[in-house]
Design an enzyme around this catalytic site. Structure first.
Site, mmCIF file in Angstrom:
data_model
loop_
_atom_site.group_PDB
_atom_site.id
_atom_site.type_symbol
_atom_site.label_atom_id
_atom_site.label_comp_id
_atom_site.label_asym_id
_atom_site.label_seq_id
_atom_site.Cartn_x
_atom_site.Cartn_y
_atom_site.Cartn_z
ATOM 1 N N TYR A 57 56.745 54.561 9.745
ATOM 2 C CA TYR A 57 56.187 55.294 9.484
ATOM 3 C C TYR A 57 56.809 56.526 8.903
ATOM 4 O O TYR A 57 57.100 57.253 7.937
ATOM 5 C CB TYR A 57 55.181 55.714 10.758
ATOM 6 C CG TYR A 57 54.124 57.146 10.116
ATOM 7 C CD1 TYR A 57 53.179 56.932 9.459
ATOM 8 C CD2 TYR A 57 54.824 58.268 10.828
ATOM 9 C CE1 TYR A 57 52.376 58.449 9.753
ATOM 10 C CE2 TYR A 57 53.770 59.209 10.828
ATOM 11 C CZ TYR A 57 52.681 59.018 10.172
ATOM 12 O OH TYR A 57 51.793 60.244 9.669
ATOM 13 N N SER A 104 55.443 64.440 7.960
ATOM 14 C CA SER A 104 55.332 64.606 9.196
ATOM 15 C C SER A 104 56.621 64.187 9.562
ATOM 16 O O SER A 104 57.383 64.377 8.783
ATOM 17 C CB SER A 104 55.196 62.741 9.532
ATOM 18 O OG SER A 104 55.131 62.701 11.349
#
Ligand SMILES: NC(=O)c1ccc[n+]([C@@H]2O[C@H](COP(=O)([O-])OP(=O)(O)OC[C@H]3O[C@@H](n4cnc5c(N)ncnc54)[C@H](OP(=O)(O)O)[C@@H]3O)[C@@H](O)[C@H]2O)c1
Length: 248
Positions: free
Chosen positions: A134, A121
């Site tokens: 995350y 990501s």
């Protein structure tokens, strides 16, 4: 992505926890003339994941392209910091990917061919406020793949790290925070699969957000920290989970 790969002639092996969802994707791959098999497994359960991948190999043959895509994103700010939530994300996003790689790598090395793709990501580029856990798992995945890449290239195996921005999927659908440059899944799949076909080492998109975050990454802390604090304030609530527990 599975449907598109099936249309391009790949035999598609699918694994995740929800058998019904896997069967539905496999059915649509077959409906467009492709070949697909499914094997359910929780990626946080190494024996189950190994067994699922072994079953897929038995049905479809050795793996030439692994896409380690399973991921979970739980919003976690300093005020609701949770070791349990972090553990859950590490086990899916990082350790699960590592076990999937372990299951296919020896055969790729033996055959001198293959490609490993990890869906990381753009959140990996810097510790993001409200998503520190995350960000950390995705940074870990990107670093893991980067380390593998240089070792595997001379052995004929490509490693591709994908750093997407916001994509319209079940992961983002219930988010209420600002999602700049939110992209439709079909467009994201086209970008990812084009880069995969070229065996690119990294696929960062959308390009405007990737360029911005590459710049943010080199900022010194004394510049980054106040910007990050403003980003956190910009979220409607730092306590809203990015992803509900039900779907992973
Ligand atoms: N959407 C975005 O904006 C965005 C941006 C950057 C990166 N990503 C990354 O893209 C990847 C795909 O996410 P998505 O957006 O498509 O979200 P999603 O729709 O929630 O998909 C997550 C996938 O991971 C699987 N999964 C979750 N936990 C699992 C577990 N314990 N074991 C096995 N499989 C598990 C889920 O299947 P089951 O629930 O059936 O297990 C599902 O197929 C993730 O790695 C995510 O971090 C997404």
């Amino acid at each position: 992505m599975a449907r598109q790969l099936g249309r391009s002639g790949w035999k598609v092996g699918l694994t995740a926890r929800r058998l019904e969802a896997l069967e539905s994707v496999a059915a649509s791959v077959r409906a467009s003339g492709g070949v697909a098999s499914v094997a359910e497994a929780d990626g946080t359960d190494p024996p189950a994941l190994r067994a699922a991948i072994a079953k897929l190999i038995e049905q479809l043959g050795p793996v030439d392209l692994l896409i380690a895509n399973a991921g979970v994103g739980l919003g976690m700010s300093a005020v609701d910091f949770s070791g349990d939530q972090f553990d859950q994300m590490v086990r899916v996003n990082l350790v699960g990917a590592a076990y999937a790689i372990e299951a296919v790598l020896p055969s790729m090395i033996e055959r001198g061919r293959g490609q490993i793709v990890g869906i990381s990501s753009l959140a990996a580029f810097r510790g993001l406020p409200g998503s520190c856990g995350y960000s950390a798992t995705k940074a870990g995945l990107s670093t893991l793949l980067e380390g593998l890449r240089s070792e595997l290239k001379p052995l004929g195996i490509a490693v591709t790290t994908v750093h997407p921005g916001y994509i319209r999927t079940p992961m983002t659908v219930n988010q209420t925070n600002f999602q700049p440059l939110l992209m439709d899944t079909d467009r994201a799949v086209a970008i990812i699969l084009r880069g995969v076909a070229r065996r690119q080492s990294r696929i960062d998109f959308p390009w405007r957000m990737a360029t911005f975050l590459r710049f943010v990454r080199i900022l010194p802390d004394w510049v980054y920290d106040p910007i990050a604090a403003r980003l956190l304030l910009g979220r409607k609530s730092a306590r809203i989970p990015i992803r509900s527990e039900s779907g992973g």
